[in-house]
Design a protein around this motif. Structure first.
Motif, PDB file in Angstrom:
ATOM      1  N   PHE A  80       0.836  -1.204   0.000  1.00 36.11           N
ATOM      2  CA  PHE A  80       0.000   0.000   0.000  1.00 36.11           C
ATOM      3  C   PHE A  80       0.870   1.253   0.000  1.00 36.11           C
ATOM      4  N   ASP A  81       0.312   2.333  -0.574  1.00 39.69           N
ATOM      5  CA  ASP A  81       1.045   3.597  -0.646  1.00 39.69           C
ATOM      6  C   ASP A  81       1.222   4.166   0.763  1.00 39.69           C
ATOM      7  N   SER A 120      -2.930   1.472  -3.522  1.00 40.41           N
ATOM      8  CA  SER A 120      -1.639   0.873  -3.867  1.00 40.41           C
ATOM      9  C   SER A 120      -1.316   1.249  -5.300  1.00 40.41           C
ATOM     10  N   THR A 136      -4.857  -0.118  -7.189  1.00 38.11           N
ATOM     11  CA  THR A 136      -5.101  -0.886  -5.962  1.00 38.11           C
ATOM     12  C   THR A 136      -5.623  -2.296  -6.257  1.00 38.11           C
ATOM     13  N   ARG A 192      -2.993  -4.729  -7.502  1.00 34.68           N
ATOM     14  CA  ARG A 192      -2.009  -5.103  -6.466  1.00 34.68           C
ATOM     15  C   ARG A 192      -2.626  -6.038  -5.432  1.00 34.68           C
TER      16      ARG A 192
END
Ligand SMILES: Cc1cc2nc3c(=O)[nH]c(=O)nc-3n(C[C@H](O)[C@H](O)[C@H](O)COP(=O)(O)OP(=O)(O)OC[C@H]3O[C@@H](n4cnc5c(N)ncnc54)[C@H](O)[C@@H]3O)c2cc1C
Length: 502
Positions: free
Chosen positions: A105-106, A129, A134, A137
């Protein structure tokens, strides 16, 4: 020793390789699971295309109760508080579970998860992500974990029927691969077959999203709920691709504007303007198109050259259809995106038929009501995967037989999609829906996509009000909030009358 050989009587069959199916298979470990997916793992899912993220009340200024309040507001009177609270409360733990599986995740400068803001959320709570990648991922992480799980066996096949034992309980599946059929008996079946967007001519969903799981459940006698509620995403990219790529709402959050071919704002005079709720914007664009205008999402001033770094997925999708969003406005239109309705399930994901469970978009848990709050669907699938695994109990399978006649007659799928688009779309009325019902009814008995479409249409005819994503041009007002429920038996009883009306 594989899962089948070790303990066949205890096996659970999970149908679907998206977030719901993969997470359920993992949550059920160490119980043996056979995961059946129509396409190879990693392909053919809506999950892999999710751009926004996963909602979770993780911020210091946030709390599950605030997330619940936003969910209930979006649900327009039909979201259930206790369900929303259980799902919201599970959110932070589910993100931790995905992190432990290796989903990157970012994060912000200090290493904490970066939390994004989305329309109709009162706090920053969207976990992402790779910016807008997202879904891809999350899917990668879950597929990796499933492939490494000794308790999960993956079978590439399409499920065409459910098996039932002498007591009527669901006790396995009938599959088809390369034209050959075979059975997998099981003590329980979890449907995780996704949504219905591909029943519409304009959709953001994968081609396989024809709601086959809903037809299987209906033929087995399950109750379906709120089938009329189909969410249309306002800004699918209208450049000839089918399915249509999505231009995420976050673009408007960053200042992108909806304009027509003259550059005039499309949402002028509407409360909330470009950032109004999803269904309001979808109707605004729909009405502009109906008046002959062309609608564009213009990111040039707000994002310019930054669009590629900030929204790499959108930029890549645009490039694929020959659009450079830094220099050109993106043509957009509403497209069928998410199905709030589905197999009615209880707090442990169980349907009204013993042995049959549903998770993810195919289920109606009571969370989304008449309209889904953005980024709540991945969360719901992850949460109910755990609830199903915790609560799953089923009798060992006895002798079994197929649930209903196999429903594989060929139909003109393009004609079905055009019919749903024109008659059971963003704006509906009784005459149009009745036409859809009358044309679908004769083919629904022998075709699963037609049956699911008919269940949506019949439910839309019955809801004589405008609520959330269901907009009736002939019934602008609202009645007391109530869920709609439908079974195959109840549908059959209404059909002669509905056909007579056409
Ligand atoms: C473009 C796009 C963007 C989105 N963005 C977000 C977002 O940012 N946040 C969010 O929360 N939600 C988002 N959503 C919604 C979310 O992605 C879906 O609701 C969710 O991924 C559904 O997961 P699922 O596992 O239920 O279904 P899917 O991921 O669609 O998986 C369904 C699976 O079932 C299989 N299958 C179907 N029928 C059969 C059969 N008969 N036999 C065997 N296998 C079968 C399919 O092959 C597939 O593997 C988005 C959706 C789209 C389309």
């Amino acid at each position: 020793m594989n899962a089948l050989a070790r303990n066949p009587a205890d096996r659970v069959v999970v149908v679907g390789g998206g977030v719901a199916g993969l997470a359920t298979a993992l949550r059920l470990a160490p119980r043996p699971v056979t995961l059946v997916s129509a396409e190879p793992l990693g392909l053919g899912t809506a999950t892999g295309w999710a751009q926004g993220g996963i909602a979770a009340a993780l911020g210091a200024d946030d709390a599950p109760e605030l997330h619940v309040a936003d969910t209930l507001a979006a649900g327009a009177g039909l979201s259930e508080r206790d369900v929303a609270l259980r799902v919201a409360a599970a959110g932070p733990g589910l993100i931790a579970w995905l992190v432990a599986l290796g989903v990157p995740f970012d994060r912000g400068a200090g290493g904490a998860l970066a939390l994004g803001l989305e329309a109709a959320h009162c706090r920053r709570r969207i976990v992402r992500s790779g910016g807008d990648a997202t879904g891809a991922r999350v899917l990668e992480g879950l597929v990796r974990a499933v492939q490494a799980a000794p308790s999960v066996e993956v079978v590439a096949a399409r499920v065409t029927d459910l098996l039932r034992d002498g007591n009527g309980a669901v006790a396995g599946v009938v599959c088809e691969r390369d034209g050959a059929g075979f059975r997998i008996p099981a003590r329980a079946v979890v449907l995780a077959t996704g949504g219905v967007g591909a029943l519409y001519a304009a959709t953001t969903n994968p081609r396989g999203a024809t709601g086959r799981g809903l037809a299987l459940a209906a033929r087995a006698g399950a109750t379906l709920r709120d089938m009329e509620f189909v969410q249309f995403h306002p800004t699918a990219i209208a450049a000839g691709a089918d399915p249509m790529p999505l231009a995420t709402e976050a673009l408007r959050g960053e200042g992108a504007r909806l304009v027509d071919e003259q550059g005039a704002p499309v949402m002028a005079g509407v409360d909330g303007g470009d950032l109004a709720p999803r269904d309001v914007v979808a109707r605004g664009i729909f009405q502009a198109l109906a008046r002959g205008r062309t609608v564009f999402l213009d990111t040039r001033e707000a994002l310019g050259d930054r669009v590629a770094a900030r929204f790499p997925t959108v930029a890549a999708l645009c490039a694929r259809v020959g659009i450079d969003p830094a220099r050109q406005a993106i043509p957009v239109r509403p497209a069928a995106h998410y199905h709030m309705g589905g197999v009615k399930v209880d707090a442990r994901g169980a349907s009204s038929v013993p042995g049959l469970y549903a998770c993810g978009e195919v289920a109606s848990t009571g969370l989304h009501g008449a309209n889904r709050l953005a980024s709540n669907s991945l969360l719901e699938a992850l949460a109910f995967a755990g609830f199903i695994a915790d609560g799953l109990e089923a009798a060992p399978a006895g002798p079994v037989h197929p649930a209903g006649p196999s429903a594989r007659a060929e139909i003109d799928h393009a004609a079905l999609r055009a019919l749903m688009e024109a008659r059971v779309g963003v704006v509906r009325d009784a005459a149009g829906i009745r036409e859809a019902v009358a044309r679908l009814a004769p083919v629904a008995e022998t075709n699963d996509a037609a049956l699911t479409a008919l269940l949506v249409a019949r439910s839309a005819l019955g809801r004589q009000e405008s609520r959330g994503a269901h907009w009736r041009s002939d019934f602008g007002g609202q009645q007391a909030p109530r869920h709609s429920e439908i079974t195959l038996g109840a549908l059959a009883e209404t059909l002669p009358a509905a056909e007579a009306l056409s």
